[in-house]
Motif scaffolding. Structure first.
Motif, mmCIF file in Angstrom:
data_model
loop_
_atom_site.group_PDB
_atom_site.id
_atom_site.type_symbol
_atom_site.label_atom_id
_atom_site.label_comp_id
_atom_site.label_asym_id
_atom_site.label_seq_id
_atom_site.Cartn_x
_atom_site.Cartn_y
_atom_site.Cartn_z
ATOM 1 N N ARG A 1 0.719 -1.497 -0.168
ATOM 2 C CA ARG A 1 -0.027 -0.298 0.526
ATOM 3 C C ARG A 1 0.621 0.988 -0.162
ATOM 4 N NH1 ARG A 1 -4.592 -1.203 4.237
ATOM 5 N NH2 ARG A 1 -5.853 -3.931 2.922
ATOM 6 N N ALA A 2 1.957 1.524 -1.043
ATOM 7 C CA ALA A 2 2.864 2.364 -0.848
ATOM 8 C C ALA A 2 2.329 3.634 -1.256
ATOM 9 C CB ALA A 2 4.644 1.871 -1.514
ATOM 10 N N GLN A 3 2.630 4.373 -0.605
ATOM 11 C CA GLN A 3 2.126 5.967 -0.533
ATOM 12 C C GLN A 3 3.436 6.772 -1.550
ATOM 13 O OE1 GLN A 3 0.353 7.556 2.350
ATOM 14 N NE2 GLN A 3 -0.068 5.827 3.287
ATOM 15 N N ILE A 4 4.055 6.517 -1.766
ATOM 16 C CA ILE A 4 5.767 7.035 -2.892
ATOM 17 C C ILE A 4 6.462 5.820 -2.673
ATOM 18 C CG2 ILE A 4 6.758 7.123 -0.381
ATOM 19 C CD1 ILE A 4 8.182 9.914 -1.616
ATOM 20 N N VAL A 5 7.201 6.593 -3.574
ATOM 21 C CA VAL A 5 7.882 5.485 -4.845
ATOM 22 C C VAL A 5 9.470 6.196 -5.380
ATOM 23 C CG1 VAL A 5 8.709 4.247 -6.424
ATOM 24 C CG2 VAL A 5 6.590 4.075 -6.373
ATOM 25 N N TYR A 6 10.046 5.851 -4.310
ATOM 26 C CA TYR A 6 11.250 6.147 -4.853
ATOM 27 C C TYR A 6 12.541 5.463 -5.665
ATOM 28 C CZ TYR A 6 11.415 9.275 -0.492
ATOM 29 O OH TYR A 6 11.024 9.875 0.629
ATOM 30 N N ALA A 7 13.634 5.763 -6.069
ATOM 31 C CA ALA A 7 13.843 5.003 -8.528
ATOM 32 C C ALA A 7 14.875 5.925 -8.233
ATOM 33 C CB ALA A 7 12.979 5.248 -9.078
ATOM 34 N N CYS A 8 16.186 5.191 -8.441
ATOM 35 C CA CYS A 8 17.571 5.586 -9.407
ATOM 36 C C CYS A 8 18.142 4.454 -10.735
ATOM 37 C CB CYS A 8 18.700 5.700 -8.301
ATOM 38 S SG CYS A 8 20.281 6.612 -8.204
ATOM 39 N N GLY A 9 18.393 4.818 -11.644
ATOM 40 C CA GLY A 9 18.225 3.948 -12.492
ATOM 41 C C GLY A 9 18.653 4.659 -13.457
ATOM 42 N N PRO A 10 18.953 3.463 -14.828
ATOM 43 C CA PRO A 10 18.785 4.216 -15.897
ATOM 44 C C PRO A 10 17.283 4.892 -16.173
ATOM 45 C CG PRO A 10 19.794 2.233 -16.121
ATOM 46 C CD PRO A 10 18.811 2.209 -14.842
ATOM 47 N N MET A 11 17.414 5.225 -17.437
ATOM 48 C CA MET A 11 16.259 7.095 -17.752
ATOM 49 C C MET A 11 14.892 6.083 -17.805
ATOM 50 S SD MET A 11 17.746 9.930 -17.087
ATOM 51 C CE MET A 11 16.810 11.239 -17.046
ATOM 52 N N GLY A 12 15.433 5.240 -18.621
ATOM 53 C CA GLY A 12 14.066 5.191 -19.115
ATOM 54 C C GLY A 12 13.390 4.321 -18.106
ATOM 55 N N MET A 13 14.049 3.639 -17.368
ATOM 56 C CA MET A 13 13.156 2.822 -15.943
ATOM 57 C C MET A 13 12.733 3.964 -15.633
ATOM 58 S SD MET A 13 15.116 0.905 -13.010
ATOM 59 C CE MET A 13 15.325 2.435 -11.464
ATOM 60 N N LEU A 14 13.525 5.051 -14.910
ATOM 61 C CA LEU A 14 12.821 5.916 -14.322
ATOM 62 C C LEU A 14 11.432 6.618 -14.691
ATOM 63 C CD1 LEU A 14 16.075 8.372 -13.310
ATOM 64 C CD2 LEU A 14 15.394 6.008 -12.256
ATOM 65 N N ARG A 15 11.405 6.759 -16.184
ATOM 66 C CA ARG A 15 10.201 6.903 -17.347
ATOM 67 C C ARG A 15 9.032 5.975 -16.228
ATOM 68 N NH1 ARG A 15 8.876 8.303 -23.704
ATOM 69 N NH2 ARG A 15 6.710 8.398 -23.251
ATOM 70 N N ALA A 16 9.479 4.814 -16.788
ATOM 71 C CA ALA A 16 8.607 3.529 -16.659
ATOM 72 C C ALA A 16 7.950 3.600 -15.206
ATOM 73 C CB ALA A 16 8.882 1.947 -17.278
ATOM 74 N N VAL A 17 8.963 4.001 -14.233
ATOM 75 C CA VAL A 17 8.679 3.885 -12.714
ATOM 76 C C VAL A 17 7.463 5.054 -12.096
ATOM 77 C CG1 VAL A 17 9.152 3.970 -10.169
ATOM 78 C CG2 VAL A 17 10.432 2.851 -12.041
ATOM 79 N N SER A 18 8.111 6.451 -13.285
ATOM 80 C CA SER A 18 6.944 7.254 -13.195
ATOM 81 C C SER A 18 5.537 7.416 -13.222
ATOM 82 C CB SER A 18 7.713 8.416 -13.416
ATOM 83 O OG SER A 18 9.004 9.377 -13.051
#
Length: 285
Positions: free
Chosen positions: A191-208
């Motif tokens: 039941r996440a309320q926030i996602v933090y991410a670091c990695g390749p730009m394509g991954m960051l786009r997909a996570v966002s």
């Protein structure tokens, strides 16, 4: 906090899969460093033609009094500059500037969070997890890489969070696939309320985009080329929507590297969008 330049002695080197983990003595940098910030390291030696620094997210910062004030960062051999750096030895001295950039924002109250790391992008998420847990937040990791030797920090993540979901493109570790294959299930389970991410730009786009679909916050640490680290060279600009609704180029090294992932115009990265503030003037040069 004002960045400082230090001549930092390499205290320890550790091979971790395809990466090299550096521990260097830099007490002035360690004193004020926060999760999400980075350091910029000069490469090539005094007579090199490689004048641009290489930037690395901080894995940890131990203030003075413990190991003389050290910082840790992780390097992948990805070109001439990083290859020179990975060939250094314990006792060598490197020129390092930091802490640079803005740190990860922490929630004002405890919330369930998912931390998504791609390759050695996991490095800044480990101290972030410590800060979140100290704040009372529940934390779970999703780690991905192309192959098992490109994963980083899996054991440390398990010690911090208990539960870690791993994906690799070739299936050599964890589940075959990419992080966004498993991320929806993890978001729903915790039941996440926030996602933090670091990695390749394509991954960051997909996570966002996934975070936006779930209507939760996304904070991402971008991996743009940050040559100077202090906002002068403009090599790391990204098109980002501001609070006023207008889009502008912002410098990843100064205004970032942490951004609200839903504000980054991922489709326009590397281009000059015509509706960007100042685009008309920039287009004439």
């Amino acid at each position: 906090m004002t960045p400082v330049q230090e001549q930092a002695e390499i205290f320890a080197l550790q091979k971790v899969g395809d990466y090299v983990q550096f521990t260097v003595i830099a007490p002035k940098i360690a004193q004020d460093a926060k999760p999400g910030q980075f350091v910029a390291v000069a490469v090539g030696g005094e007579n090199t033609a490689m004048i641009l620094r290489r930037s690395f997210a901080l894995l940890s910062a131990t203030p003075s009094g413990d190991f003389a004030g050290t910082v840790q960062f992780v390097v992948a051999d990805a070109g001439a500059g990083t290859r020179w750096l990975t060939q250094r030895r314990t006792g060598d001295v490197i020129d390092i500037v930091g802490p640079l950039g803005v740190p990860f924002p922490l929630p004002s109250s405890p919330v369930p969070a998912v931390l998504v790391g791609g390759g050695y992008g996991t490095a800044p998420l480990l101290p972030l997890a410590q800060a979140l847990k100290a704040n009372g937040s529940e934390v779970e990791f999703v780690l991905g890489a192309s192959t098992s030797t490109r994963l980083f920090g899996e054991l440390a993540a398990k010690r911090l969070a208990g539960r870690v979901t791993v994906t690799t493109d070739d299936g050599t570790s964890g589940q075959r696939g990419i992080v966004t294959d498993v991320l929806p299930e993890v978001i729903e389970r915790v039941r996440a309320q926030i996602v933090y991410a670091c990695g390749p730009m394509g991954m960051l786009r997909a996570v966002s985009e996934l975070a936006q679909a779930f209507r939760i916050h996304a904070q991402v640490a971008v991996e743009e080329s940050m040559a100077c680290g202090i906002g002068v060279c403009m090599t790391c600009v990204l098109p980002v929507v501001g609070d006023d609704g207008y889009s502008r180029f912002v410098r990843s090294c100064v205004e970032g590297p942490i951004f609200d992932g839903t504000r980054v115009r991922w489709r326009d990265v590397g281009t000059l969008p015509p509706d960007l503030v100042g685009a008309e003037a920039m287009g004439g040069h």
